[in-house]
Motif scaffolding. Structure first.
Motif, short mmCIF file in Angstrom:
data_model
loop_
_atom_site.label_atom_id
_atom_site.label_comp_id
_atom_site.label_asym_id
_atom_site.label_seq_id
_atom_site.Cartn_x
_atom_site.Cartn_y
_atom_site.Cartn_z
N ASN A 140 0.83 -1.20 0.00
CA ASN A 140 0.00 0.00 0.00
C ASN A 140 0.87 1.26 0.00
N ASN A 141 1.93 1.24 0.80
CA ASN A 141 2.85 2.39 0.82
C ASN A 141 3.56 2.58 -0.51
N PHE A 142 3.91 1.46 -1.15
CA PHE A 142 4.59 1.52 -2.45
C PHE A 142 3.73 2.28 -3.46
N TYR A 143 2.46 1.87 -3.57
CA TYR A 143 1.58 2.53 -4.54
C TYR A 143 1.21 3.94 -4.09
N ASN A 144 1.15 4.16 -2.79
CA ASN A 144 0.85 5.51 -2.28
C ASN A 144 1.96 6.48 -2.67
N ILE A 145 3.20 6.05 -2.50
CA ILE A 145 4.34 6.89 -2.91
C ILE A 145 4.28 7.16 -4.40
N TYR A 146 3.99 6.13 -5.17
CA TYR A 146 3.95 6.26 -6.63
C TYR A 146 2.94 7.33 -7.06
N TYR A 147 1.73 7.26 -6.54
CA TYR A 147 0.68 8.20 -6.98
C TYR A 147 0.88 9.58 -6.36
N LEU A 148 1.44 9.66 -5.16
CA LEU A 148 1.75 10.97 -4.60
C LEU A 148 2.81 11.67 -5.44
N GLU A 149 3.74 10.90 -5.99
CA GLU A 149 4.76 11.50 -6.86
C GLU A 149 4.15 11.98 -8.18
N GLN A 150 3.11 11.28 -8.66
CA GLN A 150 2.41 11.75 -9.85
C GLN A 150 1.76 13.10 -9.57
N ILE A 151 1.18 13.23 -8.38
CA ILE A 151 0.58 14.51 -7.99
C ILE A 151 1.66 15.58 -7.84
N GLN A 152 2.81 15.20 -7.29
CA GLN A 152 3.91 16.13 -7.12
C GLN A 152 4.37 16.68 -8.48
N ARG A 153 4.37 15.81 -9.49
CA ARG A 153 4.76 16.27 -10.83
C ARG A 153 3.81 17.34 -11.35
N VAL A 154 2.51 17.20 -11.03
CA VAL A 154 1.53 18.21 -11.46
C VAL A 154 1.87 19.55 -10.83
#
Length: 426
Positions: A140-154
């Protein structure tokens, strides 16, 4: 006052720009299978639980041991005839030998062995249940980091775009082409985004910290999740029947296995307590050289306690109550598991339906659209309010889309967790 305000935000902007550079120094790019391998190998909680299994296995060794025999020796301390202490010079000295061995009855030893073996099984189930829980947290943390980084890119895209616009407008303000209040409104939007980005990075750091602890990575390092996720709409959850998930949970959940083993253990303990009410036998043999009615007296015998008062009534009653409680616990665990599966299943179905209703090309269109909006604003084709509104809408939609994607993946992991399987993989 304005100068202080401007200096503060310039320093703040420089600080936020330095963070990614620092993070990249000790970054670790890792896939989910690699993370799981490190987790199983390095996690301290799992290692500690393995030692608990070894400790429980030692109880089997103890249960298998027989009681030690007892041996006694006695001799005369003082010889009145010779008036000597410890006189072994003649055959008139007294010597007595005694040997005894406890024989357990009613199968107490075998019952204790079975009880210890069930204890080992429960400890092993505890290990696998801890593994299930920590593995869920890891994934869960792995995917959470992944999608939070997608938001960070925005946020990075918007901040970089607004920084360029701000730089261009600062050149135009002295010439009278751009009003100061319009520049300040753009800067205000830029500073708001930068503050939100710092808050987002704090959230990422918190998740990163927990993830690194699970795999024992460097505390100062930065995890870059390497994930390949198919974002095309598909009906994964809806193609799996709810009952099959419940059946899988009943078959694979180690907390349910623990509850059932605890019931077996309590029944074994009740059987042992009843056996303890049966008296054990003590076999004995002895030799007395001069102290008996005949010289060189030999004897054999046995001893047994008479269960008149203590028939282990209290421990039997206690064990019987523990059995009743263990039966209730099994039913409670089953009810809890079904409730968890139902909740995870309904949540996954809703998340999947909602995400499938989105246009697959929505994100790509938004990225193109925001670029065109920026160009049109710089050309004065749209107003400042329209520009700010477009930026806010773009950010909110992309953030919401990534949150929905993580929500669906998280629901998949929740289903894996509640069923004790790995049915749903990304």
């Amino acid at each position: 006052m304005y100068k202080r305000f401007l200096v503060f935000f310039i320093c703040f902007n420089c600080f936020t720009q330095l963070l990614p550079a620092q993070q990249k120094v000790d970054s670790l790019t890792i896939s989910l299978p690699q993370a799981e391998e490190l987790f199983r190998k390095n996690n301290l909680q799992l290692l500690a639980q393995k030692y608990s299994i070894d400790s429980a296995r030692a109880n089997i060794i103890t249960a298998k041991l027989y009681d030690n025999p007892e041996f006694g020796f006695a001799t005369s301390f003082y010889q009145p005839a010779t008036k000597k202490f410890f006189d072994f010079s003649n055959d008139n000295r007294e010597i007595g030998l005694q040997y005894s061995q406890l024989i357990k009855t009613a199968g107490k030893r075998n019952k204790a062995i079975h009880l210890a073996k069930t204890g080992v099984q429960i400890t092993e189930y505890q290990f696998y249940d801890i593994l299930r829980t920590l593995r869920y947290t890891l994934r869960n943390n792995f995917y959470n980091i992944y999608y939070l980084e997608q938001i960070q890119r925005v946020y990075n895209i918007e901040i970089q775009s607004l920084q360029k616009t701000t730089t261009a407008f600062e050149e135009q303000v002295p010439r009278g082409n751009i009003a100061m209040k319009e520049l300040m409104r753009i800067k205000s939007q830029l500073y708001t985004l930068q503050a939100e980005l710092v808050s987002l990075q704090g959230t990422i750091d918190d998740v990163q910290s927990e993830f690194k602890l699970l795999i024992r990575a460097k505390a100062y390092g930065y995890i870059v999740p390497l994930a390949t996720i198919d974002e095309t709409p598909k009906n994964i959850v809806q193609n799996v029947s709810y009952q099959s998930l419940v059946d899988s949970a009943y078959l694979n959940r180690y907390d349910l296995k623990m509850a059932k083993s605890a019931l077996i253990q309590s029944q074994q303990n009740l059987s042992l307590q009843k056996a303890l009410a049966v008296p054990d036998i003590t076999l004995s043999a002895g030799y007395d050289r001069l102290g008996s009615f005949v010289k060189n007296y030999n004897n054999i015998g046995f001893g047994i306690s008479v269960p008149v008062f203590n028939r282990n009534q209290g421990y039997i009653k206690q064990a019987d109550a523990i059995v009743a409680g263990a039966k209730v616990q099994v039913n409670a665990t089953q009810d809890g598991i079904e409730s968890q599966v139902a909740n995870a299943y309904l949540g996954a179905v809703r998340a999947e339906r909602l995400l499938n209703s989105f246009d697959p090309g929505f994100e790509k269109k938004l990225n193109t659209f925001i670029s065109e909006v920026t160009q049109n604003y710089e050309r004065r084709n749209i107003t400042l309010l329209e520009f700010i509104d477009f930026y806010d809408s773009f950010k909110q939609n992309i953030v919401q889309l990534n949150n929905l994607r993580f929500s669906l993946v998280s629901q998949f992991e929740q289903l894996n967790f509640t069923t004790g399987t790995n049915i749903f993989n990304q």
